[in-house]
Design a protein around this motif. Sequence first.
Motif, PDB file in Angstrom:
ATOM      1  N   THR A 115       0.844  -1.203   0.000  1.00 27.48           N
ATOM      2  CA  THR A 115       0.000   0.000   0.000  1.00 27.48           C
ATOM      3  C   THR A 115       0.880   1.254   0.000  1.00 27.48           C
ATOM      4  OG1 THR A 115      -1.634  -1.275   1.220  1.00 27.48           O
ATOM      5  CG2 THR A 115      -1.942   1.122   1.195  1.00 27.48           C
ATOM      6  N   LEU A 116       1.933   1.211   0.826  1.00 26.02           N
ATOM      7  CA  LEU A 116       2.850   2.357   0.862  1.00 26.02           C
ATOM      8  C   LEU A 116       3.543   2.521  -0.494  1.00 26.02           C
ATOM      9  CD1 LEU A 116       4.488   1.876   4.401  1.00 26.02           C
ATOM     10  CD2 LEU A 116       2.476   3.232   3.783  1.00 26.02           C
ATOM     11  N   ALA A 117       3.949   1.403  -1.103  1.00 25.01           N
ATOM     12  CA  ALA A 117       4.651   1.481  -2.391  1.00 25.01           C
ATOM     13  C   ALA A 117       3.720   2.023  -3.479  1.00 25.01           C
ATOM     14  CB  ALA A 117       5.183   0.104  -2.776  1.00 25.01           C
ATOM     15  N   ALA A 118       2.471   1.599  -3.473  1.00 21.54           N
ATOM     16  CA  ALA A 118       1.521   2.078  -4.489  1.00 21.54           C
ATOM     17  C   ALA A 118       1.323   3.589  -4.353  1.00 21.54           C
ATOM     18  CB  ALA A 118       0.186   1.348  -4.342  1.00 21.54           C
ATOM     19  N   LEU A 119       1.227   4.058  -3.109  1.00 23.25           N
ATOM     20  CA  LEU A 119       1.041   5.505  -2.892  1.00 23.25           C
ATOM     21  C   LEU A 119       2.300   6.271  -3.288  1.00 23.25           C
ATOM     22  CD1 LEU A 119      -0.809   5.626   0.550  1.00 23.25           C
ATOM     23  CD2 LEU A 119      -1.799   5.901  -1.727  1.00 23.25           C
ATOM     24  N   GLY A 120       3.464   5.725  -2.945  1.00 20.88           N
ATOM     25  CA  GLY A 120       4.733   6.376  -3.292  1.00 20.88           C
ATOM     26  C   GLY A 120       4.885   6.480  -4.803  1.00 20.88           C
ATOM     27  N   MET A 121       4.544   5.394  -5.490  1.00 20.25           N
ATOM     28  CA  MET A 121       4.615   5.373  -6.950  1.00 20.25           C
ATOM     29  C   MET A 121       3.672   6.419  -7.536  1.00 20.25           C
ATOM     30  SD  MET A 121       2.817   4.185  -9.727  1.00 20.25           S
ATOM     31  CE  MET A 121       1.700   2.950  -9.090  1.00 20.25           C
ATOM     32  N   GLU A 122       2.481   6.511  -6.987  1.00 16.59           N
ATOM     33  CA  GLU A 122       1.494   7.454  -7.505  1.00 16.59           C
ATOM     34  C   GLU A 122       1.986   8.895  -7.326  1.00 16.59           C
ATOM     35  OE1 GLU A 122      -0.882   6.337  -9.191  1.00 16.59           O
ATOM     36  OE2 GLU A 122      -2.051   8.141  -9.505  1.00 16.59           O
ATOM     37  N   ARG A 123       2.547   9.175  -6.162  1.00 18.99           N
ATOM     38  CA  ARG A 123       3.041  10.531  -5.940  1.00 18.99           C
ATOM     39  C   ARG A 123       4.182  10.843  -6.914  1.00 18.99           C
ATOM     40  NH1 ARG A 123       2.302  14.227  -2.322  1.00 18.99           N
ATOM     41  NH2 ARG A 123       1.624  12.951  -0.567  1.00 18.99           N
TER      42      ARG A 123
END
Length: 375
Positions: A115-123
Amino acid sequence: EKQGFRHFMLKEIHEQPSVVRTCLEVYFNPDWQQKGTKPVNLNLSSELIDNLENIQIVACGTSWHASLVGKYLLEQIAEIPTFVQYASEYRYSPSPIMANTMTIGVTQSGETADTLAALGMERQRRSGLDKPYRPRIVGISNRPESTLGGMVDQLINTYAGIEIGVAATKTFVAQVMAFYVLALDLAWQRKTISPERIDQILAGLLQLPTQIEKILQTQEAKIEELAHNFPETRDFVFLGRGINFPIALEGALKLKEISYIHAEGYPAGEMKHGPIALLDAHVPVVAIAMGGSVYEKVISNAQEAKARDARLIGIVPQSYDDEVFHDILNVPEVEELLSPILAVIPLQLLSYYIASLRGLDVDQPRNLAKSVTVE
Ligand code: M6R
């Protein structure tokens, strides 16, 4: 610290009325019209909500199920197209970038690696883009001090208190409550529903704590007894439709996690497209038939399951006792929009009692950790 309960999971199931109460106290103003205030205390910044056109949600496991309920609420109340993604999938195959998108990461622990990686990627992929495409990232979490808390533009705290059982129960209910908060706030701002309808929903929400208490008081012994019927059961099917389809998924996940029984959750209408072939007298079917717009449809899907000799357990509002079911677990009557919070309670208890009768370590199931901090 288990306060007399045999397991933390059971204690946490019993904490749910107070978790919902806390959320109501923190976030809602039932007398907002008289006082000339807002119905919801959620101050999302204008950067996050101006010109908002769509929402994407990334999450895993039970948080993903809460997000599916959230999608229903955001679309039906606030009229915002919403897409729910598995974080583990989204991080490697994201959708094309849309304009004016809010991305919400839902994780009770705030530490789930995917979940953290998906958000980081999106940002990262949005930073530096023109204004409509800029990142707008919100978190829903039970741990504002977590890694997630430091990554998001704004965090919605679910205030469920620490959860020790590996199987999420009270944090799920708290996440669903957070989606009522968000959907009602956006609906009020965008005027997609009337003030009268907002009041009607608030009045319904205020009833939930006592309604959950009633389920715990009246159904727990019955569920414990029912659980004795499944010592050798190998497969379970859970059916739901509409806002309760995610509750079928959640019921199945709870059972899998702590009892190690194979369980599947399906949208009831999908049964005839394949899964019905699984059914026979050895596969119990739990149908979530909470009244409302899809009630008749769920009953007719349940009848189809019964015709294949499946033992049918119904999660049904009090006055709806339908003869189709072999076993009925009653919940108080509630409008469809609010029904997931009540429907999930008997399913949590059912998985708890089946697992505990099997003598399993309910709080620490095999192969699982409370937060999944690796990919
Ligand atoms: O901490 P998170 O909400 O991000 O956790 C996500 C999943 O790992 C979690 O919900 C898992 O599915 C639970 N054990 C479900 O009971």
